[in-house]
Design an enzyme around this catalytic site. Sequence first.
Site, PDB file in Angstrom:
ATOM      1  N   ASN A   1       0.858  -1.183   0.000  1.00 31.47           N
ATOM      2  CA  ASN A   1       0.000   0.000   0.000  1.00 31.47           C
ATOM      3  C   ASN A   1       0.892   1.231   0.000  1.00 31.47           C
ATOM      4  O   ASN A   1       1.492   1.561   1.006  1.00 31.47           O
ATOM      5  CB  ASN A   1      -0.895  -0.019   1.248  1.00 31.47           C
ATOM      6  CG  ASN A   1      -1.672   1.280   1.399  1.00 31.47           C
ATOM      7  OD1 ASN A   1      -1.818   2.037   0.435  1.00 31.47           O
ATOM      8  ND2 ASN A   1      -2.172   1.542   2.596  1.00 31.47           N
TER       9      ASN A   1
ATOM     10  N   LYS B   1       0.048   4.315  -0.297  1.00 26.85           N
ATOM     11  CA  LYS B   1      -0.583   5.530   0.257  1.00 26.85           C
ATOM     12  C   LYS B   1      -0.376   6.692  -0.728  1.00 26.85           C
ATOM     13  O   LYS B   1      -0.411   6.473  -1.939  1.00 26.85           O
ATOM     14  CB  LYS B   1      -0.020   5.827   1.639  1.00 26.85           C
ATOM     15  CG  LYS B   1       0.012   4.592   2.530  1.00 26.85           C
ATOM     16  CD  LYS B   1       0.311   4.893   3.951  1.00 26.85           C
ATOM     17  CE  LYS B   1       0.391   3.589   4.730  1.00 26.85           C
ATOM     18  NZ  LYS B   1       0.334   3.779   6.166  1.00 26.85           N
TER      19      LYS B   1
ATOM     20  N   HIS C   1      -9.389   1.136   4.828  1.00 27.72           N
ATOM     21  CA  HIS C   1      -8.100   1.349   5.499  1.00 27.72           C
ATOM     22  C   HIS C   1      -8.292   2.280   6.692  1.00 27.72           C
ATOM     23  O   HIS C   1      -9.108   3.200   6.641  1.00 27.72           O
ATOM     24  CB  HIS C   1      -7.094   1.935   4.509  1.00 27.72           C
ATOM     25  CG  HIS C   1      -5.699   1.935   5.044  1.00 27.72           C
ATOM     26  ND1 HIS C   1      -5.243   2.911   5.901  1.00 27.72           N
ATOM     27  CD2 HIS C   1      -4.673   1.056   4.883  1.00 27.72           C
ATOM     28  CE1 HIS C   1      -3.982   2.630   6.229  1.00 27.72           C
ATOM     29  NE2 HIS C   1      -3.621   1.515   5.625  1.00 27.72           N
TER      30      HIS C   1
ATOM     31  N   GLU D   1      -6.624   4.681   7.752  1.00 33.08           N
ATOM     32  CA  GLU D   1      -6.440   6.110   7.455  1.00 33.08           C
ATOM     33  C   GLU D   1      -7.714   6.686   6.830  1.00 33.08           C
ATOM     34  O   GLU D   1      -8.072   7.835   7.082  1.00 33.08           O
ATOM     35  CB  GLU D   1      -5.212   6.302   6.551  1.00 33.08           C
ATOM     36  CG  GLU D   1      -3.928   6.093   7.337  1.00 33.08           C
ATOM     37  CD  GLU D   1      -2.728   5.713   6.495  1.00 33.08           C
ATOM     38  OE1 GLU D   1      -2.776   5.792   5.261  1.00 33.08           O
ATOM     39  OE2 GLU D   1      -1.707   5.316   7.115  1.00 33.08           O
TER      40      GLU D   1
ATOM     41  N   GLU E   1      -5.174  -5.060  10.546  1.00 36.19           N
ATOM     42  CA  GLU E   1      -4.190  -3.995  10.703  1.00 36.19           C
ATOM     43  C   GLU E   1      -4.461  -3.259  12.011  1.00 36.19           C
ATOM     44  O   GLU E   1      -5.252  -2.294  12.027  1.00 36.19           O
ATOM     45  CB  GLU E   1      -4.289  -3.006   9.543  1.00 36.19           C
ATOM     46  CG  GLU E   1      -3.993  -3.609   8.192  1.00 36.19           C
ATOM     47  CD  GLU E   1      -3.396  -2.581   7.247  1.00 36.19           C
ATOM     48  OE1 GLU E   1      -2.313  -2.840   6.732  1.00 36.19           O
ATOM     49  OE2 GLU E   1      -3.997  -1.524   7.057  1.00 36.19           O
TER      50      GLU E   1
ATOM     51  N   GLY F   1       2.421   2.379  10.640  1.00 36.03           N
ATOM     52  CA  GLY F   1       3.326   3.515  10.478  1.00 36.03           C
ATOM     53  C   GLY F   1       4.005   3.942  11.760  1.00 36.03           C
ATOM     54  O   GLY F   1       4.598   5.021  11.834  1.00 36.03           O
TER      55      GLY F   1
ATOM     56  N   SER G   1       3.534  -2.084  10.253  1.00 32.72           N
ATOM     57  CA  SER G   1       4.999  -2.032  10.396  1.00 32.72           C
ATOM     58  C   SER G   1       5.678  -3.358  10.062  1.00 32.72           C
ATOM     59  O   SER G   1       6.634  -3.757  10.732  1.00 32.72           O
ATOM     60  CB  SER G   1       5.382  -1.553  11.806  1.00 32.72           C
ATOM     61  OG  SER G   1       4.893  -0.247  12.031  1.00 32.72           O
TER      62      SER G   1
HETATM   63  C1  PEP Z   1      -0.701   0.215   5.948  1.00 30.18           C
HETATM   64  O1  PEP Z   1      -0.795   1.404   5.730  1.00 30.18           O
HETATM   65  O2  PEP Z   1      -1.556  -0.565   5.494  1.00 30.18           O
HETATM   66  C2  PEP Z   1       0.445  -0.259   6.727  1.00 30.18           C
HETATM   67  C3  PEP Z   1       0.408  -1.472   7.193  1.00 30.18           C
HETATM   68  O3  PEP Z   1       1.466   0.630   6.931  1.00 30.18           O
HETATM   69  P1  PEP Z   1       2.906   0.333   7.614  1.00 30.18           P
HETATM   70  O4  PEP Z   1       3.409  -0.962   7.037  1.00 30.18           O
HETATM   71  O5  PEP Z   1       3.746   1.500   7.231  1.00 30.18           O
HETATM   72  O6  PEP Z   1       2.676   0.237   9.080  1.00 30.18           O
END
Ligand code: PEP
Length: 232
Positions: free
Chosen positions: A6, A8, A90, A92, A156, A162, A192
């Site tokens: 992803n 973003k 997601h 976000e 998630e 992040g 992460s």
């Molecule tokens: C995401 O945005 O779906 C995600 C898992 O981000 P990150 O790997 O940066 O934590």
Amino acid sequence: MLIAGNWKMFKGPVETAAFCLALRDAELGDADVVVCPPAVSLEVAVQLLAPTEIAVAAQNVHWEPDGPYTGEISAPMLRELGVYGAIVGHSERRQLFGETDETTAKRAEAALAAGLEVIACVGETGEERERGETEDVLRRQVSVLPDDDGLVVAYEPVWAIGTGKTATPATAQDAHAFVKSLLDRPVLYGGSVKPDNAGELLAQPDVDGALVGGASLDVDSFTAICRATRPG
Ligand code: PEP
């Protein structure tokens, strides 16, 4: 196992082209690989990855086929572009743009009906976990999702996205098993994921792949995660 990147709001068409050309030559192991560029970069990604098995998905999709929905993109439009799937729900989108369980479900249903594959994101915040509400939140978020062969769930935990904080393999395994007890679909872990923790997370029996944010922006770290998948 599925590894989805992803991106973003990173990588316009020029950077996307460079990334896809590098990805074409990279060693990906046994993983099924998906990249999710920003909308403006979908077309170049589809074109450059067409000779490969690597799929391209959007980061969101609207539930109507067309109409007065400024800033939105529909499933038929994504299909016309040759896009294979879309992320929905997601965290976000939920936290910053008012996405709800209901709109997430509507997006998922419309995308599936149009023939797209869907990665539907669920996960608790840090406060919800501390209050012991993780299973309640997951039950609420998963209960609205369609039971469909084209649907993959991404667990998630919001506190891990992040932040550099990763769920322990045991925490991820518990959450994945719980999600699967609600909906029998593959479940990706997101939060992460990096080359140095991917192997132990992906070794868990109910972890069926990963949704990778930050570490998917670099070809070397993304492909190292792809190579960390267990066979089969
Ligand atoms: C995401 O945005 O779906 C995600 C898992 O981000 P990150 O790997 O940066 O934590």
